[in-house]
Design a protein around this motif. Sequence first.
Motif: not given
Length: 228
Positions: A27-34, A188-189, A206-210
């Motif tokens: 909860q509360g994270e900011f995550v980029y999905v790249v 807000t997440t 935070r960056v999550i790469a797919i």
Amino acid sequence: MIEMQDVYKTYSNGVTAASGLTVKIDQGEFVYVVGPSGAGKSTFIKLMYREEKATKGMITVNGINLSTLKNSKVPLLRRNIGVVFQDFKLLPNITVYENVAFALEVIEEQPAAIKKKVMETLDLVGLKHKARMLPTELSGGEQQRVAIARSIVNSPKVVIADEPTGNLDPDTSWEIMNILAEINLRGTTIVMATHNKEVVNTITHRVIAIEGGKIVRDVQKGDYGYES
Ligand code: ADP
Ligand code: ADP
């Protein structure tokens, strides 16, 4: 908050777009999905709000197990998830106010409460003065701000955004990022799929790469990591 365990998604044409996704977003994270086009970013995101159903594996969002969630309960799930799209997806024939109020009206709020929430939310995105306009009378950036207002008017715990700046010029993109930052500051997440290298490398999160349906990188304060 959002958790996936060994999640697979194979579409009916045989394409496997999620291949063993395991991730936890607090909860509360900011995550980029790249990741490159076709990597599975949209699929990853769609699995979170049950736009797509996992073929295999476990997904929970806000304590709700999406694998066993009945279709009839999906609207309940969505009340706590705001969704923002690249192409805004506003209803063209109703006003800005009505586009934002729509989400509240379907959950049977009192008219006075609806009006208060809608105007407060339009104020937050800087568009109170355009409440009576139609979406087609607004610029792209303004339309996206309306879409964001619509996504948060229910005070969801999570906002999921699929390329929210994809159709916007750089200046307008920064405005949208400022609004998302403000929403995130309130707890807000935010999960945001993006190709916007400039944004990801400047406002670090935070960056999550797919790639190929797999998470190939997951770093706090990461960078975009691709050429463009
Ligand atoms: P990205 O968002 O990273 O571009 P997607 O999740 O949209 O990736 O797509 C991942 C893969 O799944 C691609 O090969 C795409 O063609 C395929 N795909 C996406 N949606 C569908 C669908 N509804 N039916 C069949 N294949 C799909
Ligand atoms: P921004 O300030 O987001 O860069 P623009 O410069 O594109 O917006 O637009 C300036 C103003 O013109 C905005 O307030 C918007 O309401 C109005 N506007 C933009 N595009 C249109 C349009 N197609 N039809 C009517 N009004 C428009």
